[in-house]
Design an enzyme around this catalytic site. Structure first.
Site, PDB file in Angstrom:
ATOM      1  N   SER A 223      35.224  43.768  36.048  1.00  0.00           N
ATOM      2  CA  SER A 223      35.904  43.712  37.348  1.00  0.00           C
ATOM      3  C   SER A 223      37.383  43.393  37.255  1.00  0.00           C
ATOM      4  O   SER A 223      38.123  43.608  38.218  1.00  0.00           O
ATOM      5  CB  SER A 223      35.221  42.680  38.258  1.00  0.00           C
ATOM      6  OG  SER A 223      35.427  41.370  37.792  1.00  0.00           O
TER       7      SER A 223
ATOM      8  N   LYS B  13      38.560  36.356  39.065  1.00  0.00           N
ATOM      9  CA  LYS B  13      39.207  37.286  39.988  1.00  0.00           C
ATOM     10  C   LYS B  13      40.679  36.884  40.135  1.00  0.00           C
ATOM     11  O   LYS B  13      41.099  35.808  39.717  1.00  0.00           O
ATOM     12  CB  LYS B  13      38.552  37.253  41.374  1.00  0.00           C
ATOM     13  CG  LYS B  13      37.058  37.544  41.398  1.00  0.00           C
ATOM     14  CD  LYS B  13      36.716  38.977  41.052  1.00  0.00           C
ATOM     15  CE  LYS B  13      35.207  39.196  41.109  1.00  0.00           C
ATOM     16  NZ  LYS B  13      34.833  40.535  40.617  1.00  0.00           N
TER      17      LYS B  13
END
Length: 258
Positions: free
Chosen positions: A50, A91
């Site tokens: 991700s 993230k």
């Protein structure tokens, strides 16, 4: 002859003392750098793609232990939140409390409070990471808007097509944001493979609050490298000084025998 011998012996003792001092200082720097790093940083293995291309699945990163209050836009953070599965995740913070996040503008860019943000970390090797038939893909394949509550953070993955991030949680309380207290650490570098430091994005620097400062990792690495250099150099100098002193003694002994 006797005066020369005393001078040579004095030089030998001085060389030995300097060698020992260099090795001792080197050990302090070497061990101190590692100990400092162990206190400040935690290693973490990234489980998914991700955050590609900034961080790839399986990469070993060094994350600085910080308080959630120290997080700034652009930081890559390790956090844990029950609504996201209650497991550590990595993230990038793109919005903080009070921000209105939207995507995309007419050029396909993310906007924060109406200001378009250039995100070079989405592109691999200087080119577009994602390409559609009509050109470069936007910063998000799904259009969205969100207002970040105070004390919360809005997070996106750098791999915007597959990342399960704040966009997936837009209908949750807080519109996909997580509390600052969920942050455990800020990623400073990819340790393995040795891809180096993760720089702070310039696009966020002009926004209120700016970007965070880099952690002390460079200083810690510098201390370890300097320590190794002093240990090796001191040991080598001591060996050379010892051989020189022994050679002088043998020469004096031979001269005395004659």
């Amino acid at each position: 002859m006797g005066g020369t011998g005393r001078t040579d012996d004095g030089r030998g003792r001085l060389g030995n003392m300097l060698s020992n001092l260099a090795v001792a200082v080197g050990c302090v720097l070497f061990l101190g750098g590692f100990a400092w790093g162990a206190v400040v940083y935690q290693p973490y293995t990234v489980p998914t793609e991700s955050m590609t291309p900034t961080v790839n699945a399986g990469d070993r990163v060094l994350a600085e232990r910080i308080d959630g209050a120290d997080v700034r836009r652009g930081d890559v953070v390790v956090f844990t939140d029950a609504a996201w599965g209650d497991v550590p995740m990595v993230k990038r913070v793109v919005g903080v409390g009070g921000d209105k996040i939207a995507c995309c503008d007419s050029d396909g860019r993310l906007t924060i409070n109406g200001k378009p943000i250039e995100e070079p970390y989405l592109r691999a090797n200087g080119g577009p990471l994602l390409v559609e038939a009509d050109g470069e893909a936007p910063a998000s394949v799904q259009e969205f808007t969100a207002e970040v509550p105070e004390g919360q953070l809005f997070l996106l993955g750098d791999e915007r097509t597959g990342s399960l991030d704040s966009r997936v949680h837009l209908k949750d309380p807080g519109q996909g944001s997580v509390p600052r207290s969920a942050v455990q650490a800020r990623v400073d570098a990819v340790a393995w493979p040795m891809n180096g430091m993760i720089e702070r994005p310039e696009a966020f620097a002009a926004l209120p609050g700016g970007v965070s400062s880099s952690g002390p990792l460079r200083l810690q690495v510098g201390a370890v490298v300097a320590g190794v250099a002093l240990i090796v150099g001191g040991a080598a100098f001591g060996a050379i000084a010892g051989r020189s002193a022994r050679g002088n003694k043998r020469a004096r002994a031979a001269a005395g025998a004659r």
